[in-house]
Design a protein around this motif. Structure first.
Motif, PDB file in Angstrom:
ATOM      1  N   ASN A 159       0.819  -1.207   0.000  1.00 46.82           N
ATOM      2  CA  ASN A 159       0.000   0.000   0.000  1.00 46.82           C
ATOM      3  C   ASN A 159       0.858   1.265   0.000  1.00 46.82           C
ATOM      4  O   ASN A 159       0.419   2.327  -0.437  1.00 46.82           O
ATOM      5  N   GLN A 160       2.099   1.145   0.501  1.00 45.40           N
ATOM      6  CA  GLN A 160       3.033   2.270   0.479  1.00 45.40           C
ATOM      7  C   GLN A 160       3.798   2.342  -0.851  1.00 45.40           C
ATOM      8  O   GLN A 160       4.740   3.099  -0.997  1.00 45.40           O
ATOM      9  N   GLN A 161       3.378   1.482  -1.793  1.00 41.68           N
ATOM     10  CA  GLN A 161       3.922   1.457  -3.166  1.00 41.68           C
ATOM     11  C   GLN A 161       5.367   0.976  -3.224  1.00 41.68           C
ATOM     12  O   GLN A 161       6.123   1.356  -4.123  1.00 41.68           O
ATOM     13  N   LEU A 162       5.747   0.122  -2.283  1.00 39.88           N
ATOM     14  CA  LEU A 162       7.072  -0.496  -2.342  1.00 39.88           C
ATOM     15  C   LEU A 162       7.047  -1.654  -3.330  1.00 39.88           C
ATOM     16  O   LEU A 162       6.049  -2.368  -3.446  1.00 39.88           O
ATOM     17  N   THR A 163       8.140  -1.846  -4.038  1.00 39.05           N
ATOM     18  CA  THR A 163       8.270  -2.984  -4.948  1.00 39.05           C
ATOM     19  C   THR A 163       8.552  -4.252  -4.142  1.00 39.05           C
ATOM     20  O   THR A 163       8.885  -4.191  -2.951  1.00 39.05           O
ATOM     21  N   ASN A 164       8.462  -5.405  -4.809  1.00 39.47           N
ATOM     22  CA  ASN A 164       8.780  -6.668  -4.131  1.00 39.47           C
ATOM     23  C   ASN A 164      10.203  -6.652  -3.582  1.00 39.47           C
ATOM     24  O   ASN A 164      10.470  -7.135  -2.483  1.00 39.47           O
ATOM     25  N   GLN A 165      11.141  -6.105  -4.374  1.00 38.70           N
ATOM     26  CA  GLN A 165      12.532  -6.061  -3.923  1.00 38.70           C
ATOM     27  C   GLN A 165      12.684  -5.157  -2.705  1.00 38.70           C
ATOM     28  O   GLN A 165      13.407  -5.487  -1.750  1.00 38.70           O
ATOM     29  N   GLN A 166      12.013  -4.012  -2.709  1.00 36.98           N
ATOM     30  CA  GLN A 166      12.084  -3.104  -1.567  1.00 36.98           C
ATOM     31  C   GLN A 166      11.459  -3.729  -0.324  1.00 36.98           C
ATOM     32  O   GLN A 166      11.965  -3.568   0.789  1.00 36.98           O
ATOM     33  N   ILE A 167      10.366  -4.462  -0.512  1.00 32.45           N
ATOM     34  CA  ILE A 167       9.734  -5.157   0.621  1.00 32.45           C
ATOM     35  C   ILE A 167      10.676  -6.225   1.170  1.00 32.45           C
ATOM     36  O   ILE A 167      10.829  -6.376   2.384  1.00 32.45           O
ATOM     37  N   ALA A 168      11.312  -6.957   0.274  1.00 34.14           N
ATOM     38  CA  ALA A 168      12.258  -7.996   0.702  1.00 34.14           C
ATOM     39  C   ALA A 168      13.399  -7.394   1.517  1.00 34.14           C
ATOM     40  O   ALA A 168      13.782  -7.917   2.565  1.00 34.14           O
ATOM     41  N   THR A 169      13.930  -6.265   1.046  1.00 34.37           N
ATOM     42  CA  THR A 169      15.009  -5.588   1.771  1.00 34.37           C
ATOM     43  C   THR A 169      14.529  -5.089   3.124  1.00 34.37           C
ATOM     44  O   THR A 169      15.204  -5.250   4.139  1.00 34.37           O
ATOM     45  N   HIS A 170      13.335  -4.500   3.136  1.00 30.62           N
ATOM     46  CA  HIS A 170      12.777  -3.924   4.365  1.00 30.62           C
ATOM     47  C   HIS A 170      12.561  -4.982   5.436  1.00 30.62           C
ATOM     48  O   HIS A 170      12.837  -4.747   6.623  1.00 30.62           O
ATOM     49  N   LEU A 171      12.072  -6.160   5.031  1.00 27.45           N
ATOM     50  CA  LEU A 171      11.730  -7.206   5.998  1.00 27.45           C
ATOM     51  C   LEU A 171      12.819  -8.273   6.139  1.00 27.45           C
ATOM     52  O   LEU A 171      12.635  -9.242   6.867  1.00 27.45           O
ATOM     53  N   TYR A 172      13.934  -8.095   5.426  1.00 30.11           N
ATOM     54  CA  TYR A 172      15.028  -9.069   5.454  1.00 30.11           C
ATOM     55  C   TYR A 172      14.542 -10.455   5.047  1.00 30.11           C
ATOM     56  O   TYR A 172      14.776 -11.460   5.721  1.00 30.11           O
ATOM     57  N   LEU A 173      13.820 -10.484   3.920  1.00 27.67           N
ATOM     58  CA  LEU A 173      13.336 -11.725   3.335  1.00 27.67           C
ATOM     59  C   LEU A 173      13.908 -11.855   1.931  1.00 27.67           C
ATOM     60  O   LEU A 173      14.383 -10.880   1.350  1.00 27.67           O
ATOM     61  N   SER A 174      13.849 -13.056   1.366  1.00 23.88           N
ATOM     62  CA  SER A 174      14.226 -13.211  -0.033  1.00 23.88           C
ATOM     63  C   SER A 174      13.078 -12.709  -0.904  1.00 23.88           C
ATOM     64  O   SER A 174      11.915 -12.712  -0.482  1.00 23.88           O
ATOM     65  N   ILE A 175      13.407 -12.300  -2.112  1.00 23.63           N
ATOM     66  CA  ILE A 175      12.351 -11.822  -3.007  1.00 23.63           C
ATOM     67  C   ILE A 175      11.395 -12.959  -3.355  1.00 23.63           C
ATOM     68  O   ILE A 175      10.190 -12.752  -3.545  1.00 23.63           O
ATOM     69  N   TYR A 176      11.910 -14.201  -3.389  1.00 29.16           N
ATOM     70  CA  TYR A 176      11.043 -15.356  -3.652  1.00 29.16           C
ATOM     71  C   TYR A 176       9.991 -15.493  -2.549  1.00 29.16           C
ATOM     72  O   TYR A 176       8.817 -15.745  -2.826  1.00 29.16           O
ATOM     73  N   THR A 177      10.405 -15.281  -1.291  1.00 28.20           N
ATOM     74  CA  THR A 177       9.464 -15.368  -0.173  1.00 28.20           C
ATOM     75  C   THR A 177       8.399 -14.288  -0.271  1.00 28.20           C
ATOM     76  O   THR A 177       7.216 -14.537  -0.031  1.00 28.20           O
ATOM     77  N   VAL A 178       8.819 -13.070  -0.629  1.00 28.73           N
ATOM     78  CA  VAL A 178       7.856 -11.969  -0.780  1.00 28.73           C
ATOM     79  C   VAL A 178       6.863 -12.281  -1.890  1.00 28.73           C
ATOM     80  O   VAL A 178       5.650 -12.068  -1.742  1.00 28.73           O
ATOM     81  N   GLU A 179       7.370 -12.799  -3.022  1.00 32.71           N
ATOM     82  CA  GLU A 179       6.478 -13.141  -4.140  1.00 32.71           C
ATOM     83  C   GLU A 179       5.471 -14.213  -3.733  1.00 32.71           C
ATOM     84  O   GLU A 179       4.291 -14.160  -4.118  1.00 32.71           O
ATOM     85  N   THR A 180       5.912 -15.194  -2.937  1.00 37.12           N
ATOM     86  CA  THR A 180       5.012 -16.244  -2.458  1.00 37.12           C
ATOM     87  C   THR A 180       3.939 -15.662  -1.550  1.00 37.12           C
ATOM     88  O   THR A 180       2.750 -15.978  -1.683  1.00 37.12           O
ATOM     89  N   HIS A 181       4.355 -14.799  -0.623  1.00 40.21           N
ATOM     90  CA  HIS A 181       3.381 -14.148   0.266  1.00 40.21           C
ATOM     91  C   HIS A 181       2.380 -13.333  -0.556  1.00 40.21           C
ATOM     92  O   HIS A 181       1.176 -13.323  -0.260  1.00 40.21           O
TER      93      HIS A 181
END
Length: 206
Positions: A159-181
């Motif tokens: 909702n804050q318009q972060l990309t998947n990569q930015q979300i992954a960096t923010h939450l210390y997750l892999s981008i694959y995990t973010v995409e799955t979520h």
């Protein structure tokens, strides 16, 4: 008279780091011994300079602040540490604490808060924000969709318009995990496209 405090700063944002150094150097008992542009250089500087305190950001190239924090605690346990981050995030505060940080500040803090925290940490105390003050109330629309805590976090960041990569960096997750979520969120909300998700967030007023 306050005892002297020798400090090393670590932040890859040069203007911000220089501003903090200028501010701290106005305080008679504080000496800034140097600024490191990344976590690896920070470790090397700490090994050479043996300061009383290290103030470090989380997002840094080569070696991020949390990994540097872990290494400092293992190899140089006498050096006190404060995380100074742009993230006002209870999850990261908890991580910083578990990695051995002695304090956590958000970069929007004022000079008084910074100096107060430096004083507390240099005296051997810990200084972390109260978690209850950092937690934002959960938006009621989330409850009806049976989202997990992590899915709620990710939806708020979307909702804050972060990309998947930015979300992954923010939450210390892999981008694959973010995409799955993200796929799971779309399924639970019964949405078929990113545009539909945007409309959902607007309609719910999130």
């Amino acid at each position: 008279m306050q005892p002297p405090v020798n400090i090393v700063l670590a932040d890859d944002q040069t203007l911000f780091a220089d501003g903090i150094r200028s501010l701290l150097e106005q305080v008679p008992n504080i000496t800034v011994q140097g600024i490191a542009p990344n976590g690896q250089v920070l470790i090397e500087m700490l090994q050479q300079l043996h300061p009383d305190l290290a103030i470090l950001d989380i997002n840094m190239p080569i070696l991020n602040g949390l990994e540097a924090m872990k290494q400092i605690r293992q190899e140089m346990p006498k050096i006190r540490t404060i995380i100074l981050s742009s993230y006002n995030d209870p999850h990261l505060v908890s991580l910083a604490h578990s990695y051995g940080a002695n304090g956590y500040l958000v970069k929007t803090c004022d000079k008084y808060e910074l100096l107060q925290s430096i004083g507390q940490v240099s005296r051997g105390e810990n200084c972390f924000p109260k978690m209850s003050r950092m937690q934002e109330p959960e938006p009621p629309p989330f409850r009806e969709f049976n989202l997990t805590r992590r899915e709620k976090e990710i939806l708020q960041l979307i909702n804050q318009q972060l990309t998947n990569q930015q979300i992954a960096t923010h939450l210390y997750l892999s981008i694959y995990t973010v995409e799955t979520h993200r796929k799971n969120i779309m399924q639970k909300l019964q949405l078929k496209s990113p545009a539909a998700l945007t409309r959902f967030l607007l309609e719910k007023g999130l």
